[in-house]
Design a protein around this motif. Structure first.
Motif, PDB file in Angstrom:
ATOM      1  N   LEU A 177       0.833  -1.202   0.000  1.00  0.00           N
ATOM      2  CA  LEU A 177       0.000   0.000   0.000  1.00  0.00           C
ATOM      3  C   LEU A 177       0.869   1.254   0.000  1.00  0.00           C
ATOM      4  O   LEU A 177       0.624   2.192  -0.759  1.00  0.00           O
ATOM      5  N   SER A 178       1.918   1.266   0.837  1.00  0.00           N
ATOM      6  CA  SER A 178       2.788   2.444   0.875  1.00  0.00           C
ATOM      7  C   SER A 178       3.576   2.574  -0.424  1.00  0.00           C
ATOM      8  O   SER A 178       3.859   3.687  -0.884  1.00  0.00           O
ATOM      9  N   ALA A 179       3.911   1.443  -1.043  1.00  0.00           N
ATOM     10  CA  ALA A 179       4.590   1.486  -2.342  1.00  0.00           C
ATOM     11  C   ALA A 179       3.680   2.117  -3.391  1.00  0.00           C
ATOM     12  O   ALA A 179       4.125   2.901  -4.233  1.00  0.00           O
ATOM     13  N   SER A 180       2.404   1.788  -3.331  1.00  0.00           N
ATOM     14  CA  SER A 180       1.461   2.352  -4.316  1.00  0.00           C
ATOM     15  C   SER A 180       1.324   3.856  -4.125  1.00  0.00           C
ATOM     16  O   SER A 180       1.140   4.605  -5.091  1.00  0.00           O
ATOM     17  N   LYS A 181       1.437   4.324  -2.868  1.00  0.00           N
ATOM     18  CA  LYS A 181       1.391   5.767  -2.615  1.00  0.00           C
ATOM     19  C   LYS A 181       2.610   6.463  -3.222  1.00  0.00           C
ATOM     20  O   LYS A 181       2.521   7.574  -3.752  1.00  0.00           O
ATOM     21  N   LEU A 182       3.762   5.798  -3.141  1.00  0.00           N
ATOM     22  CA  LEU A 182       4.979   6.353  -3.751  1.00  0.00           C
ATOM     23  C   LEU A 182       4.852   6.402  -5.270  1.00  0.00           C
ATOM     24  O   LEU A 182       5.304   7.353  -5.911  1.00  0.00           O
ATOM     25  N   VAL A 183       4.250   5.379  -5.854  1.00  0.00           N
ATOM     26  CA  VAL A 183       4.023   5.383  -7.303  1.00  0.00           C
ATOM     27  C   VAL A 183       3.093   6.536  -7.675  1.00  0.00           C
ATOM     28  O   VAL A 183       3.311   7.232  -8.679  1.00  0.00           O
ATOM     29  N   GLU A 184       2.088   6.770  -6.853  1.00  0.00           N
ATOM     30  CA  GLU A 184       1.184   7.896  -7.099  1.00  0.00           C
ATOM     31  C   GLU A 184       1.945   9.222  -7.061  1.00  0.00           C
ATOM     32  O   GLU A 184       1.742  10.096  -7.917  1.00  0.00           O
ATOM     33  N   THR A 185       2.848   9.361  -6.085  1.00  0.00           N
ATOM     34  CA  THR A 185       3.677  10.568  -6.005  1.00  0.00           C
ATOM     35  C   THR A 185       4.537  10.711  -7.253  1.00  0.00           C
ATOM     36  O   THR A 185       4.674  11.806  -7.812  1.00  0.00           O
ATOM     37  N   ALA A 186       5.133   9.601  -7.705  1.00  0.00           N
ATOM     38  CA  ALA A 186       5.959   9.629  -8.916  1.00  0.00           C
ATOM     39  C   ALA A 186       5.131  10.071 -10.119  1.00  0.00           C
ATOM     40  O   ALA A 186       5.580  10.894 -10.935  1.00  0.00           O
ATOM     41  N   ASP A 187       3.917   9.546 -10.240  1.00  0.00           N
ATOM     42  CA  ASP A 187       3.038   9.937 -11.346  1.00  0.00           C
ATOM     43  C   ASP A 187       2.724  11.436 -11.293  1.00  0.00           C
ATOM     44  O   ASP A 187       2.707  12.126 -12.322  1.00  0.00           O
ATOM     45  N   GLN A 188       2.475  11.939 -10.083  1.00  0.00           N
ATOM     46  CA  GLN A 188       2.157  13.361  -9.924  1.00  0.00           C
ATOM     47  C   GLN A 188       3.347  14.241 -10.308  1.00  0.00           C
ATOM     48  O   GLN A 188       3.177  15.279 -10.959  1.00  0.00           O
ATOM     49  N   LEU A 189       4.540  13.825  -9.914  1.00  0.00           N
ATOM     50  CA  LEU A 189       5.738  14.595 -10.262  1.00  0.00           C
ATOM     51  C   LEU A 189       5.970  14.595 -11.777  1.00  0.00           C
ATOM     52  O   LEU A 189       6.361  15.607 -12.353  1.00  0.00           O
ATOM     53  N   GLN A 190       5.709  13.466 -12.424  1.00  0.00           N
ATOM     54  CA  GLN A 190       5.872  13.407 -13.874  1.00  0.00           C
ATOM     55  C   GLN A 190       4.832  14.264 -14.592  1.00  0.00           C
ATOM     56  O   GLN A 190       5.132  14.912 -15.596  1.00  0.00           O
ATOM     57  N   THR A 191       3.617  14.282 -14.061  1.00  0.00           N
ATOM     58  CA  THR A 191       2.582  15.150 -14.629  1.00  0.00           C
ATOM     59  C   THR A 191       2.992  16.614 -14.511  1.00  0.00           C
ATOM     60  O   THR A 191       2.830  17.407 -15.446  1.00  0.00           O
ATOM     61  N   ALA A 192       3.550  16.977 -13.346  1.00  0.00           N
ATOM     62  CA  ALA A 192       4.021  18.349 -13.147  1.00  0.00           C
ATOM     63  C   ALA A 192       5.167  18.670 -14.103  1.00  0.00           C
ATOM     64  O   ALA A 192       5.255  19.794 -14.618  1.00  0.00           O
ATOM     65  N   ALA A 193       6.049  17.702 -14.342  1.00  0.00           N
ATOM     66  CA  ALA A 193       7.160  17.917 -15.278  1.00  0.00           C
ATOM     67  C   ALA A 193       6.639  18.194 -16.683  1.00  0.00           C
ATOM     68  O   ALA A 193       7.141  19.090 -17.380  1.00  0.00           O
ATOM     69  N   ARG A 194       5.624  17.455 -17.104  1.00  0.00           N
ATOM     70  CA  ARG A 194       5.040  17.696 -18.435  1.00  0.00           C
ATOM     71  C   ARG A 194       4.401  19.079 -18.501  1.00  0.00           C
ATOM     72  O   ARG A 194       4.528  19.787 -19.505  1.00  0.00           O
ATOM     73  N   ALA A 195       3.719  19.465 -17.423  1.00  0.00           N
ATOM     74  CA  ALA A 195       3.106  20.797 -17.389  1.00  0.00           C
ATOM     75  C   ALA A 195       4.164  21.892 -17.436  1.00  0.00           C
ATOM     76  O   ALA A 195       3.992  22.912 -18.113  1.00  0.00           O
ATOM     77  N   GLU A 196       5.290  21.674 -16.751  1.00  0.00           N
ATOM     78  CA  GLU A 196       6.385  22.654 -16.773  1.00  0.00           C
ATOM     79  C   GLU A 196       6.941  22.799 -18.183  1.00  0.00           C
ATOM     80  O   GLU A 196       7.179  23.927 -18.644  1.00  0.00           O
ATOM     81  N   ARG A 197       7.143  21.721 -18.880  1.00  0.00           N
ATOM     82  CA  ARG A 197       7.666  21.779 -20.249  1.00  0.00           C
ATOM     83  C   ARG A 197       6.691  22.473 -21.193  1.00  0.00           C
ATOM     84  O   ARG A 197       7.114  23.106 -22.162  1.00  0.00           O
ATOM     85  N   ALA A 198       5.414  22.325 -20.903  1.00  0.00           N
ATOM     86  CA  ALA A 198       4.401  22.966 -21.758  1.00  0.00           C
ATOM     87  C   ALA A 198       4.169  24.423 -21.348  1.00  0.00           C
ATOM     88  O   ALA A 198       3.380  25.123 -22.000  1.00  0.00           O
ATOM     89  N   GLY A 199       4.827  24.864 -20.266  1.00  0.00           N
ATOM     90  CA  GLY A 199       4.643  26.235 -19.806  1.00  0.00           C
ATOM     91  C   GLY A 199       3.371  26.452 -19.025  1.00  0.00           C
ATOM     92  O   GLY A 199       2.899  27.582 -18.903  1.00  0.00           O
ATOM     93  N   HIS A 200       2.793  25.364 -18.466  1.00  0.00           N
ATOM     94  CA  HIS A 200       1.511  25.457 -17.791  1.00  0.00           C
ATOM     95  C   HIS A 200       1.619  25.282 -16.284  1.00  0.00           C
ATOM     96  O   HIS A 200       0.578  25.249 -15.608  1.00  0.00           O
ATOM     97  N   LEU A 201       2.822  25.123 -15.752  1.00  0.00           N
ATOM     98  CA  LEU A 201       2.951  24.884 -14.314  1.00  0.00           C
ATOM     99  C   LEU A 201       3.057  26.222 -13.601  1.00  0.00           C
ATOM    100  O   LEU A 201       4.012  26.982 -13.804  1.00  0.00           O
ATOM    101  N   TRP A 202       2.106  26.518 -12.758  1.00  0.00           N
ATOM    102  CA  TRP A 202       2.130  27.779 -12.019  1.00  0.00           C
ATOM    103  C   TRP A 202       1.493  27.567 -10.636  1.00  0.00           C
ATOM    104  O   TRP A 202       0.937  26.535 -10.366  1.00  0.00           O
TER     105      TRP A 202
END
Length: 202
Positions: A177-202
């Motif tokens: 369960l805690s591993a799945s939470k870490l995977v969720e965090t990783a997914d969120q960070l990658q989503t933020a990285a894509r938004a940053e590259r697109a100029g949409h992270l604010w």
């Protein structure tokens, strides 16, 4: 703290960084403060070559306390600048507090996630000191590097540790369960990285 009247002046996180935080206040004001301080940290320090500035960005949670950062950023959406910063600082604090266990999980996880290990960039062999150094290097990227790459490195690191944790699980449920939470965090960070590259992270 009010924004500098000179937009090109590098911002040093100092004693007044959180001075403008509203206490139990209007949610809109809290949101504004969260975004303002996050932008000062990520966008404001980039023109500074001052190593002290960079070091203080890395150790922000040590200086102010994780609770104060939580009050400011923890309710922000994961795909926002303050939300991404919150996850980065939370990850660093967790690694520093549990370095031996994190190193063991990372060493196991990288056997199953070699591509992510290359992105994360932990030195060999990945002991407690190495994982601490790695997560500090990631946070230094907030001030000195490409912020999207910083987020990608943190995501890769979290994913490797999650993989190791799942493989080391003995009773299964809690660690998985805690591993799945870490995977969720990783997914969120990658989503933020894509938004940053697109100029949409604010």
């Amino acid at each position: 703290m009010s924004p500098s009247p000179d937009p090109r002046r590098p911002i040093m996180p100092g004693n007044k960084l959180f001075e403008s935080l509203p206490g139990a206040a209007d949610p809109a004001t809290v949101t504004e403060a969260a975004h303002r301080t996050a932008e000062l940290l990520v966008r404001g320090v980039r023109e500074s070559a001052d190593e002290e500035v960079h070091a203080r960005v890395v150790k922000l949670a040590d200086e102010y306390g994780l609770d104060e950062l939580a009050e400011l950023w923890s309710d922000s959406p994961a795909d926002s600048l303050p939300g991404a910063l919150w996850r980065l600082y939370l990850l660093r604090s967790w690694v520093h507090s549990n370095a031996a266990e994190v190193a063991r999980e990372f060493a196991t996880g990288r056997e199953y996630a070699e591509v992510h290990a290359v992105v994360a960039g932990v030195a060999e062999p990945p002991g407690p000191t190495e994982v601490r150094d790695m997560v500090d290097a990631v946070l230094r990227g907030v001030a000195t590097g490409d912020f999207a790459t910083t987020l990608d490195r943190a995501a890769a690191f979290a994913r490797i540790v999650a993989t190791g944790r799942a493989h080391l699980a003995e009773d299964g449920h809690d660690r998985v369960l805690s591993a799945s939470k870490l995977v969720e965090t990783a997914d969120q960070l990658q989503t933020a990285a894509r938004a940053e590259r697109a100029g949409h992270l604010w």
